[in-house]
Write a protein that holds these residues in place. Structure first.
Motif, PDB file in Angstrom:
ATOM      1  N   GLU A 276     130.227  88.506  -1.831  1.00 29.52           N
ATOM      2  CA  GLU A 276     129.656  87.397  -1.069  1.00 29.52           C
ATOM      3  C   GLU A 276     129.416  86.181  -1.966  1.00 29.52           C
ATOM      4  O   GLU A 276     129.565  85.041  -1.550  1.00 29.52           O
ATOM      5  N   LYS A 278     131.180  85.434  -4.519  1.00 30.71           N
ATOM      6  CA  LYS A 278     132.532  84.894  -4.702  1.00 30.71           C
ATOM      7  C   LYS A 278     132.939  84.048  -3.497  1.00 30.71           C
ATOM      8  O   LYS A 278     133.412  82.919  -3.641  1.00 30.71           O
ATOM      9  N   HIS A 279     132.714  84.604  -2.313  1.00 27.23           N
ATOM     10  CA  HIS A 279     133.081  83.864  -1.101  1.00 27.23           C
ATOM     11  C   HIS A 279     132.309  82.557  -1.013  1.00 27.23           C
ATOM     12  O   HIS A 279     132.863  81.516  -0.643  1.00 27.23           O
ATOM     13  N   PHE A 282     133.813  80.126  -3.468  1.00 23.06           N
ATOM     14  CA  PHE A 282     135.095  79.605  -2.975  1.00 23.06           C
ATOM     15  C   PHE A 282     134.854  78.467  -1.986  1.00 23.06           C
ATOM     16  O   PHE A 282     135.497  77.423  -2.040  1.00 23.06           O
TER      17      PHE A 282
ATOM     18  N   ASP C 458     133.323  83.165   6.993  1.00 24.74           N
ATOM     19  CA  ASP C 458     131.892  83.430   6.746  1.00 24.74           C
ATOM     20  C   ASP C 458     131.216  82.216   6.149  1.00 24.74           C
ATOM     21  O   ASP C 458     130.275  82.296   5.408  1.00 24.74           O
ATOM     22  N   ALA C 477     141.303  81.958   0.257  1.00 21.70           N
ATOM     23  CA  ALA C 477     140.844  82.760  -0.867  1.00 21.70           C
ATOM     24  C   ALA C 477     140.445  84.172  -0.476  1.00 21.70           C
ATOM     25  O   ALA C 477     140.116  84.979  -1.320  1.00 21.70           O
TER      26      ALA C 477
END
Lengths: 290, 157, 815
Positions: A276, A278-279, A282, C458, C477
């Motif tokens: 999470e 990382k997300h 990004f 998300d 990604a």
């Protein structure tokens, strides 16, 4: 469900509320009621006295000045979500507020009530930790003190708030032009609470990270800063590979206790803390595979 | 335990009552005022069957004490139609088969009223997001979303 | 008339009261002098009751009475099981309304309090002191029969509730000689039905007359009256059951529960009306659950992909007691459906019902057929996988060819009509199946290659806000795989005739009756014994009458739910209401028409043979001006001033309809999912359903049934599951933990249909209430497994939570 009996007092000022708390040991403070009422209905909380601070005007409202956003503790999630000034000054605050619970929870639930309840799965603790917020706390005799979110929330449903203290406001720095911020959350499909939430604030210079403030919640008893990841990222170019490598270190910062249940084990949440984060990175940095 | 006097205006009518502090707003509406259109579907604030409008914004009346509504203006499903004329959202639910058993409907309509006040021209995704706090077991939500979108158009969003 | 009312998607006639808050559900009923009951439930899954002290509760404020099992024993008879499947050694163990010496699940009733207010009743529950001797619990269907497992009932050795076998052909030989055999273990997890309206009852006993009235959230008021008389001893004709507005049922409101019997008992003892309404957490503990199968399955086939046999050993959890229809679900409604839409010559279902220390299990939407359809469609996919065949291709090789009037399957059933290939063709064309497979190949290349793809779903919100279709072309990604599930199904509903009901042990008939009554003003009441609760038959039945007799649909009011003013009927469940009850309405309409023709002939001074009917008018052939409208006829029949000799006054007809056979709706569904490889998160991107329920009376209502059904099945695949810990505590005890489908997690369901009328009922209709649920769980499951094919994953347990997917990926050892 049906709450047990309790005595009800309404406070009109912070001082009045603190007086009521002082004279009624064991009393519970109620702001919007979205943390307390469910506990009362389940009869998990049985306070003799409930002090309703919902009408305390001095604890409401948002003021933005000198690079600081001051949010009264009784400000609802919706008020934060829908404030165009907040969105402009700190997009992460508005975005996080909009992801809490559902419309009705956001209409009634308050930032102060949420923090004081200290549910490990709540979003504010994580987001405000990454944002380096400062909490204002008032005690008897007009005493005031401040605390960081991590000093304030110390465990599940546990804060350092004294029995006769009230959280009155939250101060959050305005995001600088070179700061990118994001919150990524894996929500529990039933409750909407964060199974794992990761909040990131990244200082950028071109494509390079010049500093980062990262926090994870949901997976841990109380929000934690990911200092290893922050250090690994700082000074690096914000590429897919660098972000993946840095977030792989999240594990070092999570501490000894990871939460787990039948929906998501500790092992999984541990792994998801990195994913999470990382997300969120990004998205914050708009990094994609180049 | 001492009862607390409250004054609540519901659907334009002012009521004075004495309630136990622990009385939930939904019980006050249903039991004391006989306004049974507002439903109870859960005990943990998930289902949204009990949503009413209080001072212009929606609340789950099972997670609100009656004493917190003291001085408030409350609108329930019974007060949505204007003198017998259905609200455009009610019409839209009817036209688009936005309900089956009807149990979630009051809450769905109340939430939709606010949703369209805040965003008169929503996308389907925004409607779905806005209904996160209302559960329906019959419709799969599809015709509810369709109803809200149709109402938006009808209301000139 | 230009548009036929039959087949028209008119808006529902029941809606005005529902959208204005004016409808009355059971908990909305308030009677003068009414008091409130609350039930103390066992906190232990298995315990002996040493003693109960109710003194403090009895003297608490507002309390009128506290009752325990000692009070109800011998007064209330045991709750009966009404589906004792023959030749299967069903152990109809005693099921007391209030436990006397032993509690067998968390939720078993231990005592009841009656007080002046609900709050007082709840307060008093806390003052009851029960001394329990805690016993070890048995919570798993799979191991319930193992030696050493705690026993629930003395009369049911090894916790075996029944053992039932169905067989067709010769499975032993088929498997012995099979070219390919694939096996799997399938777990049909336990589900909580979650009608939005919790259960509720208001009982009012009039002692002078010995009359008991119960408002009851039931799907079948006449069955409730029947069983209430057995349990309370009040004669059936002195009982009135009223199912007012009922807020969803999904099977959970078929059973007769101890709770409304306790409510009745309280009213009979106190002489006051008593209301009981469960809380949601109480509902989770004590209203029935569904599914709970552990299935060991084998499929046999040729290398060319022809299925030659299927067999299973199933352990079906029944919970602690046999609920009303409990044993019938995993047997008749499950084992007899193993042929699905395929011609499978050798089939065997070997089903053990077992007792566990859990909430009783009974019918939940689909009731047996989802479990069977899942089993068949999973095994077909596994066989395809084994043979390297496309899931569509293997189905094409096994589907029964189109038939219009009867096809005998190896299990002895005769399917009514079907065009399975047609449904499959239609759904594949709609979704552009080849294109979906191309997109999937791309996604696999990108994930297993070096591509990283961002779907952005998300972004600051919880997963699932994004339900765009397919993939965008943005650089990304996150790593997402596409999965496609294709299912063809055939199900069984509209069960009958009653002779068959008797033969399979169902404790009642399965016919329906309908009375149509015309008033002098030409307005019409239709009285039916079924009890719709969201399915819209107040509208569709009015459409039938309007279509048959030419009265405006708004002039027809359908009355149901009150045993005092409706004819006998067996209720609304099993997708039977439109099929059976609708047929009775049609037959009564036709009787009305016959009588109207006779009266019209008399009034028009013509021979009956010369009377023609069209659009609500009866006229003399060749002289359309010489006519009587149905309203004219209704007036003349009601005043009876000028009746032909021998004709009775009035315009009213009653019919009893017993169907000659089941109906077998069918269809083909496609699901498209994406799976995020990083975190295991699944998003249902698309869902397309072609369903064939024969003729459609109201397509808008048909679509609504499919939407809701599909989403309910999606719930089982992705989110829902009742979880007990080893001590029998329900961990999913509230909506905070039991995840129901939510609006923002779902795409629009794309609904299409084909029309293959059932040849054997007057309207050519088949049921549609459960098809969506029956097909969608496995369609979505197969899509997820399909997505995970690059990892070699062939099975996962439901619900498919992100962690389960992620763990499987981790353990696959593949990148």
């Amino acid at each position: 469900m049906f709450a047990p009996e309790f005595e009800y007092h309404r406070a009109n000022t912070v001082a009045e509320a603190i007086d009521l708390l002082s004279s009624n040991p064991g009393a519970k403070v109620m702001a919007g009621g979205h943390s307390l009422i469910p506990l009362l209905k389940l009869r998990l909380a049985r306070p003799g006295v409930v002090v309703d601070i919902g009408g305390v005007a001095e604890m409401k409202g948002i003021t933005i000045a000198d690079g600081n956003i001051r949010i009264g503790a009784l400000t609802t999630h919706w008020e934060i979500e829908s404030s165009s000034q907040v969105a402009e000054a700190n997009s992460l605050l508005a975005e996080a507020a909009g992801g809490i619970g559902d419309t009705q929870v956001r209409n009634r639930g308050t930032i102060g009530g949420n923090l004081s309840h200290a549910d490990p799965a709540s979003d504010w603790g994580t987001v405000l930790t990454a944002l380096n917020a400062t909490l204002e706390i008032r005690g008897p005799g007009g005493a005031t003190r401040t605390a960081s979110p991590t000093d304030f929330i110390v465990g599940p449903l546990t804060t350092t708030l004294g029995e006769t203290e009230i959280l009155t406001a939250v101060n959050v720095p305005v995001l600088a032009a070179n700061q990118r911020a994001e919150y990524a959350k894996m929500a529990h499909p039933a409750s909407g609470y964060a199974v794992v939430g990761a909040a990131v604030v990244v200082n950028v210079d071109g494509h390079t990270c010049t500093g980062a403030s990262l926090a994870v919640g949901g997976a841990v008893p109380a929000p934690v800063r990911l200092t290893s990841v922050e250090n690994a990222l700082t000074g690096k170019e914000l590429t897919f590979e660098n972000i993946e490598a840095a977030t792989a270190q999240a594990d070092n910062d999570l501490g000894g206790e990871i939460l787990g249940d039948f929906f998501a084990s500790a092992e999984y949440r541990r792994a998801m803390a990195a994913v999470e984060t990382k997300h969120a990175l990004f998205h914050a940095t708009e990094v994609a595979h180049h | 335990m001492a009862k607390i006097p409250i004054q609540v205006t519901v659907n334009g009518q002012t009521h004075q009552a004495e309630v136990e502090p622990r009385t939930l707003l939904v019980h006050f509406l249903r039991e004391d005022l006989g306004l049974t259109g507002t439903k109870i579907g859960c005990d943990t604030s998930q289902c949204g069957a009990c949503v009413v409008m209080m001072n212009g914004s929606t609340v789950k009346s099972c997670t609100c004490l009656a004493v917190q509504a003291d001085g408030a203006e409350v609108t329930t499903i019974e007060g949505v139609a204007d003198q017998g004329n259905l609200h455009p959202i009610q019409e839209a639910f009817w036209d688009n088969h936005g309900l089956q058993c009807g149990y979630c409907t009051a809450g769905m309509i109340m939430t939709s009223v606010e949703l369209l006040q805040r965003n008169p021209n929503p996308t389907a995704e925004q409607v779905r997001a806005g209904l996160e706090g209302n559960l329906c077991r019959c419709t799969g939500y599809q015709n509810i979303v369709k109803s809200v979108l149709a109402a938006a158009e009808r209301m000139g969003g | 008339m230009t548009t036929r009312i039959f087949g028209s998607g008119i808006r529902r006639r029941e809606d005005p009261r529902l959208i204005t808050g004016q409808a009355t559900y059971t908990d909305d009923v308030n009677l003068p002098g009414m008091v409130y009951a609350a039930i103390l439930r066992s906190p232990h899954a298995h315990a002996r009751i040493r003693s109960i002290n109710t003194d403090a509760a009895k003297s608490a404020p507002g309390v009128l009475a506290v009752y325990t099992g000692a009070d109800t024993e011998g007064v209330l008879n045991a709750i009966p099981c009404a589906w004792v499947v023959p030749d299967s050694d069903v152990k109809a163990v005693p099921y007391p309304a209030i436990a006397t010496d032993t509690v067998r699940y968390t939720g078993d009733a231990v005592a009841a309090v009656v007080a002046e207010s609900r709050y007082q009743a709840e307060d008093a529950l806390e003052l009851i002191n029960v001394d329990y001797e805690i016993l070890p619990a048995n919570v798993h269907a799979e191991s319930a029969m193992n030696e050493g497992t705690p026993q629930l009932h003395e009369d049911a050795p090894n916790n075996q509730a029944f053992h039932w076998v169905a067989a067709g052909g010769d499975t032993d030989s088929a498997f012995a000689s099979a070219e390919v055999v694939v096996t799997d273990t399938i777990i049909q997890q336990r589900l909580i039905p979650n009608a939005m309206e919790p259960r509720s009852a208001v009982a009012s006993y009039l002692s002078s007359m010995g009359e008991l009235t119960i408002w009851n959230t039931t799907q079948n008021p006449h069955i409730a009256r029947f069983v209430t008389s057995l349990v309370t001893g009040v004669p059936e004709h002195k009982i009135r059951v009223i199912a007012p507005e009922v807020g969803g049922g999904f099977g959970a409101k078929i059973p007769v529960y101890p709770w409304e019997m306790i409510t009745a008992f309280c009213s009979m003892k106190l002489g006051r009306p008593v209301k009981w309404t469960e809380t949601r957490s109480e509902n989770y503990q004590s209203s029935i659950h569904g599914r709970d199968h552990v299935q060991t399955v084998e499929i046999a086939g040729t290398r060319e992909g022809k299925i030659t046999g299927i067999r299973s050993v199933v352990h079906a959890g029944m919970g602690a007691y046999l609920s009303t229809a409990g044993p019938g679900i995993p047997t008749i409604l499950h084992g007899l459906m193993y042929s699905g839409p395929y011609d499978i010559p050798n089939i065997k279902a070997d089903v053990y019902g077992v007792f566990t220390n859990t909430t009783p299990v009974d019918a939940y939407r689909g009731a047996g057929r989802p479990e069977a359809t899942f089993l068949v469609e999973r095994m077909v996919d596994l066989l395809a996988n084994e043979l390297n065949l496309d899931p569509v291709e293997i189905r094409r090789r096994n589907l029964i060819p189109k038939f219009e009037d009867g096809f005998d399957i190896s299990l002895g059933l005769t399917y009514d009509s079907g065009d399975y290939q047609g449904a499959l063709d239609k759904v594949l064309e709609h979704v552009n199946y080849e294109d979906l497979r191309r997109q999937q190949a791309q996604s696999r290349g990108q994930v297993t290659g070096n591509g990283h793809h961002d779907h952005g779903h998300d972004h600051g919100h919880d997963h699932g806000h994004d339900h765009g279709h397919g993939h965008d072309d943005q650089p990304s990604a996150t790593k997402e795989l596409i999965g496609i599930g294709v299912t063809t199904y055939c199900e069984i509903c509209g069960i009958g005739p009653s002779q068959v009901a008797g033969a399979v042990g169902f404790g009642g008939g399965l016919w329906e009756s309908a009375i149509i009554r015309f008033y002098a003003t030409g307005k019409v009441n239709v009285f039916v014994g079924t009890s719709p609760h969201g399915q819209g038959e107040e509208t569709t039945f009015a459409q039938i009458v309007s279509d048959e007799l030419g009265v405006p649909v708004d002039d027809v009011e359908v009355i149901h739910g009150d045993t005092d003013n409706t004819p006998m009927g067996w209720g609304t469940y099993g997708s039977r209401t439109t099929v059976i009850s609708g047929a009775a309405v049609a037959l009564s309409s036709r009787k009305i028409k016959d009588k109207a023709i006779g009266l019209a002939a008399h009034l028009l001074e013509a021979a009956e043979e010369d009377i023609e009917y069209e659009d609500g008018k009866f006229f003399v052939r060749g002289s359309p001006d010489r006519s009587q409208s149905i309203q004219d006829i209704a007036l003349m029949a009601n005043v009876a001033w000028n009746m032909p000799a021998g004709m009775e006054p009035g315009l009213e007809a009653s019919s009893f309809y017993d169907t000659p056979n089941f109906t077998f709706p069918f269809g083909a569904h496609v699901a498209v999912v994406t799976v995020d490889v990083d975190n295991g998160h699944i998003v249902l991107q698309r869902y397309a359903a072609v369903d064939d329920c024969g003729n459609q009376i109201n397509p808008m209502i048909v679509e609504g049934q499919v939407h809701g059904g599909v989403v309910q099945g999606a719930g089982q695949a992705l989110w829902e599951g009742a979880v007990y810990d080893e001590d029998g505590q329900l961990l999913t005890g509230s909506m905070l933990d039991y995840a129901l489908p939510k609006a923002h997690l779902l795409p629009d369901i794309e609904t299409l249909s084909t029309v293959t009328p059932s040849p054997h009922n007057p309207l050519g209709v088949k049921g549609i209430g459960e098809t969506g649920t029956i097909a969608s769980t496995i369609t979505i499951y197969n899509a997820v497994i399909d997505a995970l094919k690059p990892f070699g994953i062939t099975r996962l347990e439901m619900p498919l939570t992100p962690e389960k997917v992620w763990q499987a990926i981790q353990q696959s050892g593949k990148p």
